[in-house]
Design a protein around this motif. Structure first.
Motif, PDB file in Angstrom:
ATOM      1  N   SER A 110     113.301 106.068 -17.499  1.00  0.00           N
ATOM      2  CA  SER A 110     114.219 105.044 -17.648  1.00  0.00           C
ATOM      3  C   SER A 110     114.163 103.931 -18.592  1.00  0.00           C
ATOM      4  N   GLY A 111     112.843 103.333 -18.505  1.00  0.00           N
ATOM      5  CA  GLY A 111     112.316 102.379 -19.251  1.00  0.00           C
ATOM      6  C   GLY A 111     112.740 100.928 -18.854  1.00  0.00           C
ATOM      7  N   TYR A 112     113.144 100.868 -17.743  1.00  0.00           N
ATOM      8  CA  TYR A 112     113.735  99.625 -17.017  1.00  0.00           C
ATOM      9  C   TYR A 112     112.684  98.798 -16.208  1.00  0.00           C
ATOM     10  N   GLU A 113     112.169  97.734 -16.619  1.00  0.00           N
ATOM     11  CA  GLU A 113     111.133  97.075 -15.874  1.00  0.00           C
ATOM     12  C   GLU A 113     111.652  95.731 -15.278  1.00  0.00           C
ATOM     13  N   GLY A 114     113.133  95.533 -15.276  1.00  0.00           N
ATOM     14  CA  GLY A 114     113.736  94.329 -14.701  1.00  0.00           C
ATOM     15  C   GLY A 114     113.550  94.341 -13.072  1.00  0.00           C
ATOM     16  N   PRO A 115     114.129  93.486 -12.267  1.00  0.00           N
ATOM     17  CA  PRO A 115     114.360  93.587 -11.158  1.00  0.00           C
ATOM     18  C   PRO A 115     115.037  94.850 -10.470  1.00  0.00           C
ATOM     19  N   LEU A 116     114.838  95.149  -9.177  1.00  0.00           N
ATOM     20  CA  LEU A 116     115.440  96.470  -8.935  1.00  0.00           C
ATOM     21  C   LEU A 116     116.742  96.343  -8.632  1.00  0.00           C
ATOM     22  N   TYR A 117     117.206  95.080  -7.955  1.00  0.00           N
ATOM     23  CA  TYR A 117     118.496  94.958  -7.382  1.00  0.00           C
ATOM     24  C   TYR A 117     119.565  94.874  -8.577  1.00  0.00           C
ATOM     25  N   LEU A 118     119.118  94.651  -9.842  1.00  0.00           N
ATOM     26  CA  LEU A 118     119.821  94.522 -10.918  1.00  0.00           C
ATOM     27  C   LEU A 118     120.455  95.858 -11.598  1.00  0.00           C
ATOM     28  N   ASP A 119     119.401  96.732 -11.204  1.00  0.00           N
ATOM     29  CA  ASP A 119     120.067  98.178 -11.724  1.00  0.00           C
ATOM     30  C   ASP A 119     120.389  99.246 -10.381  1.00  0.00           C
ATOM     31  N   PRO A 120     121.421  99.475 -10.318  1.00  0.00           N
ATOM     32  CA  PRO A 120     121.714 100.556  -9.080  1.00  0.00           C
ATOM     33  C   PRO A 120     120.840 101.821  -9.165  1.00  0.00           C
ATOM     34  N   LEU A 121     120.621 102.380 -10.325  1.00  0.00           N
ATOM     35  CA  LEU A 121     119.861 103.532 -10.396  1.00  0.00           C
ATOM     36  C   LEU A 121     118.362 103.416  -9.972  1.00  0.00           C
ATOM     37  N   SER A 122     117.820 102.244 -10.671  1.00  0.00           N
ATOM     38  CA  SER A 122     116.477 102.075 -10.080  1.00  0.00           C
ATOM     39  C   SER A 122     116.330 101.614  -8.804  1.00  0.00           C
ATOM     40  N   MET A 123     117.366 101.123  -8.365  1.00  0.00           N
ATOM     41  CA  MET A 123     117.303 100.810  -6.591  1.00  0.00           C
ATOM     42  C   MET A 123     117.535 102.000  -5.885  1.00  0.00           C
ATOM     43  N   ASN A 124     118.232 103.131  -6.439  1.00  0.00           N
ATOM     44  CA  ASN A 124     118.471 104.192  -5.704  1.00  0.00           C
ATOM     45  C   ASN A 124     117.118 105.149  -5.785  1.00  0.00           C
TER      46      ASN A 124
END
Length: 545
Positions: A110-124
């Motif tokens: 995914s490459g996303y390193e930000g807070p989890l609550y800002l990205d639903p997929l990362s939070m899931n």
């Protein structure tokens, strides 16, 4: 008391079920020919193949596998359960490692390193991985029976790092560190229990030496037989093997097989499941338990629950199992190809089924005759007795017809089917005597010369048995003279002629002479007059009634 009984049943099931994998491992090791395996590697590649260079190490591990299987087979139930719990914990830790690795890979993709609550997929993804790791930690804690759940939580480190916004490249190293930490924990546990096998072996040797010194080797063997429950263990092992064979066949076929194909499938599946001494023993014990079940059902069908009050030790199914074992060893069953083994098994199983039917007749014969002579008016009892006799009359004849359809008639086949023919003849004689009893009961008056009639019926079917045995000998002699001669065939003919013809003829002739003497003695007695009958009140000389 009920809870204790249930727990004892559970322990008995575990005692058998936990030992089945050890015999499965023995089966796999027996089927795997290490020498042939490395010869194939040598023929298919160069001599510098790494696998071929470790040939002797593989051979060593092969024999170590045998020792390990025997150790697992003889390990006490408590230690065996503990070992399986340790293995289950290791599997759970591996599952936790897989979950952690998959989560790290998905985050890298995914490459996303930000807070989890800002990205639903990362939070899931985080929530799913966290729940999975918590389940793994909880299960490990329950299995190991400890409250120190942190011992199994090393795989939570990547999740904690991701929650703290650690860079993804660093999370990869944290995941590797978690793996190393878990591995060190496992190594520490193994090192702390390194002397456990030695202590178990020492204690087992001490106990075995004491038992042998006090009671002897026979008592030791019986004790191990009872503790390991070997008949039930081998039966469960063979049933698992047979089920896997059937499942493998149907999972690779789309069309349902025909009736003839089902019979061939049944025989080939059994043949596939008796290609080693372990699976052959499993088949032997399975046949013994099946025979025991059939004979028990036969008793229950005839007598109901009263059949279990007077249990006969002769009808335990061991005869059929021993017969199968002897025939398999004598014919070299496990050394044959699968197709040849299937055809040989069809003959062996025919002999076993014929033995079961003969045992059923031995159970039914006295019950049927006693029922006919007892003047019992219960129609249900008479129906059960007659229906079973009709089954024992028709089914052996059907078996003879079916096996003659598949095999060419020769001396050996004639010997095999003669037992089924004799069973049908004996059942026919039993039914005729039963009918005579019932005719006498229906007439409400004694049939004149009933004793002579019964003797004639018994003599007739005994004579038919003698004719069948004589025909078998005559056929064997003709085949020996005009066909292929062999020492084994001639020996069988001589034994059959002596035991089934000569001895049977002697017994029949002696019975006839004794019967004739008895008739002459009875006829030599004076006939009572009417005055004598009135004077003695017509009292029977035997029962005084």
């Amino acid at each position: 008391l009920v809870a204790m009984a249930v727990w004892e049943r559970v322990e008995a099931v575990l005692n058998v079920g936990l030992r089945v994998p050890s015999i499965m491992l023995l089966e796999v090791l027996y089927r795997w020919d290490v020498s042939s395996f490395f010869q194939k590697i040598q023929r298919s590649s160069l001599n510098n193949n790494p696998l071929f260079q470790y040939k002797y190490l593989a051979l060593y591990l092969h024999y170590v596998g045998y020792i390990l299987s025997l150790v697992l087979l003889t390990l006490p139930r408590q230690h065996l359960m503990r070992l399986y719990l340790y293995v289950l914990t290791a599997v759970l830790l591996f599952a936790g490692h897989q979950l952690s690795r998959d989560y790290v890979r998905s985050e890298l993709d995914s490459g996303y390193e930000g807070p989890l609550y800002l990205d639903p997929l990362s939070m899931n993804r985080f929530t799913t991985a966290l729940i999975g790791q918590l389940v793994v930690c909880t299960l490990c804690s329950c299995v190991m029976q400890t409250k120190q759940i942190w011992l199994f939580s090393a795989h939570l480190l990547p999740l904690v790092a991701r929650l703290c916004l650690v860079p993804l490249e660093t999370i990869v190293f944290i995941n590797r560190f978690a793996m190393i930490l878990t591995g060190l924990e496992v190594l520490y546990f193994l090192a702390s229990n390194l002397l456990v096998p030695y202590n178990l072996a020492k204690n087992a040797y001490r106990e075995l030496a004491q038992v042998v010194e006090v009671y002897g080797l026979l008592a030791l063997g019986m004790s191990l037989w009872n503790q390991l429950v070997l008949p039930m263990l081998f039966m469960c092992f063979w049933l698992v093997l047979f089920t896997l064979q059937i499942y493998t066949y149907f999972s690779t076929r789309n069309q349902p097989p025909s009736r003839e194909r089902l019979l061939f499938l049944f025989l080939t599946s059994i043949a596939e499941c008796c290609c080693s001494p372990y699976s052959l023993l499993g088949l032997v014990f399975t046949v013994s338990f099946v025979a025991l079940g059939v004979l028990t059902l036969c008793k229950f069908y005839l007598q109901g629950y009263r059949a279990f009050m007077n249990d006969n030790a002769m009808h335990r199914g061991m005869t059929e199992g021993i017969t199968l074992l002897i025939l398999s060893v004598q014919t070299g069953l496990i050394e044959l190809q699968v197709i040849h083994r299937a055809f040989l098994l069809s003959i062996i199983l025919f002999i076993v089924v014929a033995s079961i039917l003969q045992s059923m007749l031995e159970i039914a014969d006295p019950i049927v005759l006693a029922l006919g002579a007892s003047r019992d008016k219960s129609l249900w009892k008479h129906f059960r007795a007659v229906s079973l006799c009709l089954f024992l009359l028709i089914f052996p004849a059907y078996m003879v017809y079916m096996i003659c359809q598949f095999f060419h008639m020769d001396f050996w086949l004639l010997i095999i089917i003669s037992s089924s023919i004799l069973t049908s003849l004996q059942v026919l004689g039993t039914l005729l005597i039963y009918v005579l009893f019932m005719v006498e009961e229906i007439r409400k008056a004694p049939v004149e010369n009933m004793d002579e009639v019964m003797y004639f019926v018994n003599g007739t079917y005994r004579l038919l048995e003698f004719v069948v045995a004589l025909f078998v000998v005559a056929y064997g002699v003709c085949e020996t003279l005009f066909g292929q001669w062999s020492v084994m065939g001639s020996t069988i003919i001589l034994l059959h002629a002596y035991y089934n013809v000569w001895l049977r003829a002697q017994l029949g002739w002696q019975s006839f002479l004794l019967r004739r003497d008895a008739v002459h003695k009875i006829q030599s007695l004076p006939t009572a007059s009417a005055l004598q009958l009135q004077q003695y009140n017509d009292i029977c000389a035997i029962c005084y009634q």
